[in-house]
Scaffold this active site. Structure first.
Site, PDB file in Angstrom:
ATOM      1  CE1 TYR A 287       0.895 -45.374   9.370  1.00 28.87           C
ATOM      2  CE2 TYR A 287       1.272 -46.047   7.113  1.00 28.87           C
ATOM      3  CZ  TYR A 287       0.509 -46.085   8.259  1.00 28.87           C
ATOM      4  OH  TYR A 287      -0.637 -46.828   8.291  1.00 28.87           O
ATOM      5  CB  SER A 345       7.417 -42.783   6.497  1.00 28.30           C
ATOM      6  OG  SER A 345       7.191 -44.086   6.132  1.00 28.30           O
TER       7      SER A 345
END
Length: 352
Positions: A287, A345
């Site tokens: 992510y 992320s």
């Protein structure tokens, strides 16, 4: 010329197709062959295949073999595996990377290496440390797992009037401790509801129109608790109750629409700060999130890279840097999603 390696996945930051300097995209889309050995319960899958192709190929050879990877069929195996790769069977069998037993990698010298010739440190690094930082991975060997012929999948919806707040609160104590045959995840979205214990979260979700926001909460525990956090670069094992992914969706074109949605994700990410892991606040490399930190242009030092590196890899970051320095000291593999441009992320966090 920098190199960007693309293995068919979806990178939230799109680092496989953008750069501030001239670059070349090495697209592995045509490397998608999959070979299944039913007797040995193994498979070789080339890095350009997508998860849906792998699942389909396995299903055509056996009704009781499977592979514990992700839930999104269009994600490329190259990116998923090299970041760890979690999915619906993680509590039973761990990550995708936990079930990889060999790989083929082309290093900066042009050599084709397997597990034996690359050595255990490099083999460790590419299973969760972002494989493109270390070379070009062309194929993975998988250990397939045995599953029942019939599985049960169900979905239940609840509103505030049906005690959803109390249910979610209790879920976080129960779900990570259930038998590993069972995974109960939560998808929280805007409903005409307000709150008590989750009142701030509900308020933020209700700022979005229905169907344009989601919080996906997936419990850990089970096999994830049994594997050491240093076994692979992916460190989020025992002590982590669940993973949270905050998502915003929009169809409108233009900077205003995207800016509004991204600002909302940043707002809810900030709101969650008191409730999630600390020192550092952890995140999952698949992510990818450049908000967590990026390196300076050109070479950077360990302290600068640690700003983001410790968030994704915790204490494993130091070993990843050592492996990178050994295998690619001049950073030729400037795909460096991890060690040159930045790291991962999507405003996703882990809760401890």
């Amino acid at each position: 010329m920098q190199i960007r390696t693309r293995s068919g996945g979806h990178d939230y930051e799109g680092l496989s197709y953008r750069s501030k300097v001239p670059y070349v995209v090495l697209d592995l889309v045509n490397l998608s062959e999959i070979t299944i050995d039913v007797e040995q319960k193994t498979a070789w899958v080339q890095a350009g295949a997508i998860i849906g192709q792998l699942y389909y190929k396995i299903s055509q050879t056996s009704r009781t073999l499977a592979f514990p990877a992700g839930a999104c069929p269009t994600v490329g195996v190259g990116g998923l595996f090299s970041g760890g790769g979690y999915g619906p069977m993680l509590r039973k069998f761990g990550l995708a990377a936990d079930n990889i037993v060999d790989a083929r990698l082309i290093d900066v010298e042009g050599r084709i290496l397997d597990r034996k010739s690359m050595g255990e440190d490099l083999f460790w690094a590419i299973r969760g440390g972002g494989g493109a930082s270390f070379g070009i991975i062309t194929a993975w060997k998988l250990n397939l797992v045995t599953v029942p012929e019939t599985l049960t999948i169900f979905s239940i919806s609840r509103t505030l009037e049906q005690n959803v707040t109390e249910l979610v609160h209790r879920w976080q104590y129960i779900a990570p401790n259930l038998p590993d045959d069972l995974l109960i995840s939560i998808s929280i979205g805007p409903e005409p509801i307000s709150v008590s214990g989750f009142e701030g979260m509900w308020k933020l979700l209700n700022e979005r129109e229905a169907g344009t926001a989601e919080m996906l909460v997936v419990p850990y525990g089970g096999r994830m608790n049994e594997i050491s956090e240093s076994a692979l670069p992916f460190p989020h094992r025992a002590g982590n109750l669940y993973k949270i992914q905050q998502l915003a969706y929009w169809d409108e074109l233009g900077a205003e629409a995207s800016g509004t949605s991204i600002s909302w994700v940043r707002k809810i990410y900030s709101y969650m700060t008191p409730y999630v892991s600390k020192s550092p606040r952890a995140a999952y490399i698949n992510y990818r999130d450049l908000d967590l930190g990026v390196n300076k242009e050109g070479n950077t030092n360990y302290a600068q890279a640690s700003i983001w590196g410790l968030k994704y890899f915790k204490n494993n970051f130091k070993k990843l840097v050592r492996v990178k320095t050994t295998i690619d000291p001049s950073n030729f593999s400037e795909t460096s999603k991890v060690f040159h441009s930045a790291t991962p992320s999507s405003k996703a966090t882990k809760e401890e």
